[in-house]
Scaffold this motif. Structure first.
Motif, PDB file in Angstrom:
ATOM      1  N   ASN A 284       0.793  -1.223   0.000  1.00  0.00           N
ATOM      2  CA  ASN A 284       0.000   0.000   0.000  1.00  0.00           C
ATOM      3  C   ASN A 284       0.831   1.281   0.000  1.00  0.00           C
ATOM      4  O   ASN A 284       0.284   2.366   0.118  1.00  0.00           O
ATOM      5  CB  ASN A 284      -0.930  -0.002   1.229  1.00  0.00           C
ATOM      6  N   VAL A 285       2.154   1.144  -0.088  1.00  0.00           N
ATOM      7  CA  VAL A 285       2.997   2.355  -0.037  1.00  0.00           C
ATOM      8  C   VAL A 285       3.775   2.512  -1.351  1.00  0.00           C
ATOM      9  O   VAL A 285       4.573   1.659  -1.735  1.00  0.00           O
ATOM     10  CB  VAL A 285       3.978   2.335   1.164  1.00  0.00           C
ATOM     11  N   LEU A 286       3.513   3.638  -2.010  1.00  0.00           N
ATOM     12  CA  LEU A 286       4.161   3.977  -3.278  1.00  0.00           C
ATOM     13  C   LEU A 286       5.195   5.065  -3.019  1.00  0.00           C
ATOM     14  O   LEU A 286       4.942   5.998  -2.254  1.00  0.00           O
ATOM     15  CB  LEU A 286       3.103   4.481  -4.267  1.00  0.00           C
ATOM     16  N   SER A 287       6.383   4.952  -3.643  1.00  0.00           N
ATOM     17  CA  SER A 287       7.400   6.008  -3.485  1.00  0.00           C
ATOM     18  C   SER A 287       7.511   6.816  -4.776  1.00  0.00           C
ATOM     19  O   SER A 287       7.275   6.290  -5.867  1.00  0.00           O
ATOM     20  CB  SER A 287       8.760   5.404  -3.136  1.00  0.00           C
ATOM     21  N   ALA A 288       7.863   8.092  -4.615  1.00  0.00           N
ATOM     22  CA  ALA A 288       8.104   8.951  -5.779  1.00  0.00           C
ATOM     23  C   ALA A 288       9.216   9.936  -5.445  1.00  0.00           C
ATOM     24  O   ALA A 288       9.301  10.413  -4.315  1.00  0.00           O
ATOM     25  CB  ALA A 288       6.836   9.706  -6.163  1.00  0.00           C
ATOM     26  N   GLN A 289      10.073  10.205  -6.433  1.00  0.00           N
ATOM     27  CA  GLN A 289      11.117  11.221  -6.276  1.00  0.00           C
ATOM     28  C   GLN A 289      10.651  12.470  -7.015  1.00  0.00           C
ATOM     29  O   GLN A 289      10.516  12.444  -8.244  1.00  0.00           O
ATOM     30  CB  GLN A 289      12.458  10.727  -6.837  1.00  0.00           C
ATOM     31  N   VAL A 290      10.398  13.530  -6.269  1.00  0.00           N
ATOM     32  CA  VAL A 290       9.881  14.774  -6.845  1.00  0.00           C
ATOM     33  C   VAL A 290      10.964  15.847  -6.797  1.00  0.00           C
ATOM     34  O   VAL A 290      11.543  16.120  -5.743  1.00  0.00           O
ATOM     35  CB  VAL A 290       8.614  15.251  -6.088  1.00  0.00           C
ATOM     36  N   LEU A 291      11.226  16.436  -7.959  1.00  0.00           N
ATOM     37  CA  LEU A 291      12.261  17.476  -8.089  1.00  0.00           C
ATOM     38  C   LEU A 291      11.609  18.798  -8.467  1.00  0.00           C
ATOM     39  O   LEU A 291      10.676  18.827  -9.286  1.00  0.00           O
ATOM     40  CB  LEU A 291      13.215  17.118  -9.222  1.00  0.00           C
ATOM     41  N   ASN A 292      12.108  19.889  -7.903  1.00  0.00           N
ATOM     42  CA  ASN A 292      11.674  21.203  -8.381  1.00  0.00           C
ATOM     43  C   ASN A 292      12.333  21.485  -9.736  1.00  0.00           C
ATOM     44  O   ASN A 292      13.231  20.765 -10.175  1.00  0.00           O
ATOM     45  CB  ASN A 292      12.032  22.291  -7.361  1.00  0.00           C
ATOM     46  N   ARG A 293      11.871  22.528 -10.411  1.00  0.00           N
ATOM     47  CA  ARG A 293      12.368  22.780 -11.772  1.00  0.00           C
ATOM     48  C   ARG A 293      13.867  23.068 -11.795  1.00  0.00           C
ATOM     49  O   ARG A 293      14.565  22.658 -12.722  1.00  0.00           O
ATOM     50  CB  ARG A 293      11.589  23.930 -12.428  1.00  0.00           C
ATOM     51  N   HIS A 294      14.396  23.736 -10.783  1.00  0.00           N
ATOM     52  CA  HIS A 294      15.842  23.990 -10.722  1.00  0.00           C
ATOM     53  C   HIS A 294      16.646  22.727 -10.431  1.00  0.00           C
ATOM     54  O   HIS A 294      17.867  22.724 -10.584  1.00  0.00           O
ATOM     55  CB  HIS A 294      16.164  25.030  -9.642  1.00  0.00           C
ATOM     56  N   GLN A 295      15.967  21.688  -9.955  1.00  0.00           N
ATOM     57  CA  GLN A 295      16.586  20.395  -9.625  1.00  0.00           C
ATOM     58  C   GLN A 295      17.620  20.504  -8.491  1.00  0.00           C
ATOM     59  O   GLN A 295      18.557  19.711  -8.419  1.00  0.00           O
ATOM     60  CB  GLN A 295      17.199  19.744 -10.876  1.00  0.00           C
ATOM     61  N   ASP A 296      17.416  21.507  -7.616  1.00  0.00           N
ATOM     62  CA  ASP A 296      18.308  21.623  -6.456  1.00  0.00           C
ATOM     63  C   ASP A 296      17.600  21.209  -5.164  1.00  0.00           C
ATOM     64  O   ASP A 296      18.133  21.348  -4.071  1.00  0.00           O
ATOM     65  CB  ASP A 296      18.872  23.051  -6.334  1.00  0.00           C
ATOM     66  N   ASN A 297      16.348  20.706  -5.305  1.00  0.00           N
ATOM     67  CA  ASN A 297      15.590  20.213  -4.154  1.00  0.00           C
ATOM     68  C   ASN A 297      14.868  18.929  -4.558  1.00  0.00           C
ATOM     69  O   ASN A 297      14.057  18.929  -5.484  1.00  0.00           O
ATOM     70  CB  ASN A 297      14.573  21.259  -3.694  1.00  0.00           C
ATOM     71  N   LEU A 298      15.195  17.823  -3.879  1.00  0.00           N
ATOM     72  CA  LEU A 298      14.562  16.540  -4.173  1.00  0.00           C
ATOM     73  C   LEU A 298      13.837  16.025  -2.944  1.00  0.00           C
ATOM     74  O   LEU A 298      14.419  15.970  -1.861  1.00  0.00           O
ATOM     75  CB  LEU A 298      15.600  15.516  -4.644  1.00  0.00           C
ATOM     76  N   ASP A 299      12.570  15.660  -3.118  1.00  0.00           N
ATOM     77  CA  ASP A 299      11.790  15.044  -2.038  1.00  0.00           C
ATOM     78  C   ASP A 299      11.506  13.593  -2.403  1.00  0.00           C
ATOM     79  O   ASP A 299      11.007  13.323  -3.500  1.00  0.00           O
ATOM     80  CB  ASP A 299      10.446  15.760  -1.842  1.00  0.00           C
ATOM     81  N   LEU A 300      11.838  12.684  -1.481  1.00  0.00           N
ATOM     82  CA  LEU A 300      11.371  11.307  -1.615  1.00  0.00           C
ATOM     83  C   LEU A 300      10.048  11.243  -0.865  1.00  0.00           C
ATOM     84  O   LEU A 300       9.994  11.525   0.341  1.00  0.00           O
ATOM     85  CB  LEU A 300      12.372  10.310  -1.028  1.00  0.00           C
ATOM     86  N   ILE A 301       8.984  10.905  -1.606  1.00  0.00           N
ATOM     87  CA  ILE A 301       7.629  10.941  -1.050  1.00  0.00           C
ATOM     88  C   ILE A 301       7.080   9.527  -0.941  1.00  0.00           C
ATOM     89  O   ILE A 301       7.290   8.708  -1.850  1.00  0.00           O
ATOM     90  CB  ILE A 301       6.728  11.814  -1.963  1.00  0.00           C
TER      91      ILE A 301
END
Length: 722
Positions: A284-301
């Protein structure tokens, strides 16, 4: 009369001249120096075995053969194309179901872009030996974990094929060319985030997560295709250039049972990328790597598959950019392994399932270059690194607590590994500048070789008659004090009292590497050929290239082409001062980013370089795609001077030497627009130069006799102008 000693010397030198057989462009580009390998090598998951795709050239058949890791003996042939007329076209690729009782076999592959393709797929049942054509002209078919279904994409929509009933469920219906794509990446994601399949099955096979791309607002690019028809046709696709609109992406979860989909609320992101997506070991747990447009901030969600709620479990920031990782590995308890260069070098980290750091597994002023896997039984991590020098690769194992590190590889050069499912053995692939690839079976306990599997001794014997020089590695220090990795190929009959012309080759892109101790590629064979004609070839990896830490790699941020060009010019000055080099005869060559560089070097280093060849170059970063360019440059709106001051199109007036510009008209990556606008700029600067345009050829410029004609053209240009 000649003395006996002189006569003997004359005979010896005459013999060595005769003995050194000349390499030809035709030989290089028709595969005369191709190495043998293990095609489509795959480790099984459930048994300690591996498969290889073998070919029988005389009968024009192919076999998927199963081998035992411990003995290397062939256990069985899983399928032979000679027994199935549907496979008369051969096997292009194959994948197993999780239980390894079924195989999906692809043929009639038709490329779309660099990684993407459509193909016809056959389902093969290993128990019944039955082969069934199941899907035609589809993309990325993937077994559900329970092996009962196949998810796939066709014409921008997602579907599920039920193997038992042969029923098809359509997951999405809004897919439309150049507007909406479901479950498959758009052009720029495929090229720059290097993945095509944007859907994934949950571990219990009950959910299918996918990314939806709305590219309706992305500017459209078109290329004329000339072929042999009376009228050219036009190929159009969405291509976001630097600073332009990207696809709007969203994350969705489809419930297979209820046939319902929900959109995941990822939070308050705007103008962002979903650079990776995969289910964890929790159904039931999905992971996603989300980057801002500048690609200097990455969130693992982590996303709750039932409620659709999302939470950030890990955040990485960097003053330049954060690299996306493919090494995210979930352990049984959903703790996870992750690689990051947050301490200045790429290393392995262990986090608990809530995202709390448990341990940094590897440490040191060196980079982890490959993560191979984790053995749950012994709590051991297997990886590849440059711990013994940035031009080398070695295989290691280490305990999850960061202790008991063991170097498994023993030969100096480039070592890679494919591990058996139980991690008892691994197949080591080794090559160096003097040894073509060899495949050996090794013990994971201590790295000891059990036996050889494949070697290239026949190629070694064949090459002996060419009496080739050795590629010499060294560290070059520029006048400014920068220490740079380099190699040099001198003529075999090198005479230190002579003055030689030098042909420099480089790529120079962020994180790249050309100076590495591995076997010769086709370019190297061409440089060997040039050495037989009296040229020295040199390659220097300047600042901005990889495997020497984040600071060295990221110092070019916001100014691509400034320090890299400075380093090539400075390296040429150092080389020009060698006693055996004719400093008035230094040339430079590169392809793609390397073409951007060689153009800049000739223009900005007009008094250093006599000639340059630029193939498929970026001539202005404003023309290149958003994801790659903005990662290093931000947008043109934010960093106009960074774009303009380092783009060769703006320095054409400085051209003094000889310039050959080459491009393919069907280059979907670096558009021929780059060269066309450079040509116009050179014309208006009243500069003489040479150029060659290859109709309907993409970024690789190949097909038929193309490569032979191209490299003969470049060879003749070097001989004439350098």
């Amino acid at each position: 009369m000649m003395s006996k000693k002189l006569l003997a010397l004359f005979i010896l030198t005459s013999f060595s001249v005769i003995a050194q057989q000349k390499i030809s462009v035709e030989e290089i580009y028709t595969g005369a120096f191709r190495t043998k390998g293990m095609d489509a090598l795959q480790s099984m998951k459930n048994t300690n075995q591996y498969t290889v795709l073998n070919s029988d050239r005389t009968s024009r058949t192919q076999q998927i053969d199963l081998y035992d890791f411990a003995t290397l003996k062939k256990v069985s042939t899983l399928i032979d194309t000679k027994s199935y007329k549907d496979l008369s076209e051969g096997i292009d690729s194959y994948t197993f179901s999780n239980d390894e009782k079924q195989i999906l076999i692809a043929n009639n592959t038709s490329p779309i872009f660099r990684h993407s393709f459509t193909a016809t797929y056959y389902l093969y049942n290993l128990a019944t030996k039955e082969l069934t054509k199941v899907l035609e002209n589809v993309q990325e078919p993937t077994f559900s974990p329970d092996g009962t279904k196949i998810g796939y994409a066709k014409e921008n929509n997602l579907f599920i094929y039920d193997i038992a009933s042969k029923a098809i469920t359509q997951v999405t219906t809004d897919g439309k060319k150049n507007e909406i794509i479901n479950g498959i990446t758009d052009w720029v994601y495929e090229e720059e985030f290097a993945f095509v399949r944007a859907f994934d099955w949950s571990a219990d096979s009950k959910k299918l997560a996918f990314i939806r791309f709305d590219e309706s607002k992305v500017p459209q690019f078109s290329m004329d295709m000339y072929q042999k028809d009376l009228y050219p046709t036009s190929q159009t696709f969405k291509y976001p250039k630097a600073g332009e609109k990207n696809s709007e992406v969203s994350l969705h979860v489809f419930e297979v049972g209820s046939k319902s989909a929900k959109k995941i609320n990822l939070g308050n992101y705007s103008d962002f990328y979903i650079a990776r997506m995969k289910w964890t070991n929790d159904d039931n747990v999905l992971s996603a790597q989300v980057l801002n447009r500048h690609q200097d901030n990455l969130d693992l969600i982590f996303v709750d598959g039932t409620t659709g709620t999302a939470k950030v479990v890990l955040n990485e920031k960097d003053k330049a950019y954060v690299d996306v990782t493919d090494n995210l590995t979930f352990l049984k308890d959903n703790s996870f392994i992750w690689t990051s260069e947050k301490d200045g070098f790429n290393h392995i980290y262990l986090y608990d399932k809530s995202g709390k750091l448990k341990n940094q597994v590897t440490k040191g002023k060196w980079e982890v270059t490959n993560y191979y896997g984790f053995d749950e039984k012994t709590k051991t991590v297997f990886y590849q690194s440059v711990e013994n020098g940035s031009t080398l690769r070695d295989v290691y194992k280490i305990s999850l607590d960061g202790k008991k590190k063991v170097k498994l590889s023993s030969q100096v050069g480039t070592n890679g590994a494919t591990f058996s499912p139980d991690f008892t053995y691994y197949i080591n692939t080794y090559s160096s500048v003097t040894t073509p690839p060899t495949y050996t079976l090794n013990s994971s306990k201590d790295g000891k070789q059990a036996q050889e599997i494949v070697n290239n001794t026949a190629l070694v014997e064949k090459i002996k008659k060419y009496d080739l020089p050795t590629k010499e590695f060294f560290e070059l220090t520029t006048e400014k004090g920068h220490k740079l990795n380099a190699w040099m190929i001198k003529p075999k009959d090198f005479d230190a009292n002579k003055k030689y012309p030098v042909f420099m080759y480089q790529y120079s892109g962020p994180g790249s590497q050309e100076v590495a101790n591995n076997w010769l590629d086709t370019n190297d064979m061409w440089f060997m050929m040039l050495s037989q004609q009296g040229y020295i070839t040199v390659c220097v990896d300047g600042r901005g290239t990889g495997f020497k830490g984040a600071d060295f790699k990221k110092c070019t941020q916001k100014e691509l082409g400034k320090f890299e060009v400075e380093d090539q010019i400075d390296a040429a000055k150092v080389i020009g001062n060698y006693a055996y080099v004719d400093k008035s005869r230094i040339g430079i060559f590169g392809w793609s980013y390397g073409g951007f560089m060689s153009s800049n070097c000739l223009f900005k280093g007009a008094d250093v370089f006599k000639m340059a060849i630029a193939v498929a170059p970026v001539t202005n970063w404003r023309f290149y795609d958003s994801v790659y360019t903005e990662r290093y440059m931000q947008t043109p709106q934010e960093n106009a001077s960074g774009y303009d001051e380092n783009s060769p199109i703006n320095h054409v007036s400085k051209l003094k030497g000889n310039f050959l510009l080459i491009h393919g008209t069907a280059d979907d990556n670096v558009h021929v627009q780059n060269s066309m606008q450079m040509i116009e700029a050179l014309v208006q600067a009243n500069k003489q130069f040479d150029w060659a345009i290859y109709p309907d050829k993409n970024h690789g410029i190949y097909g038929g006799k193309t490569r032979i004609q191209l490299f003969n053209k470049m060879t003749n240009y070097i001989k004439e102008k350098l």
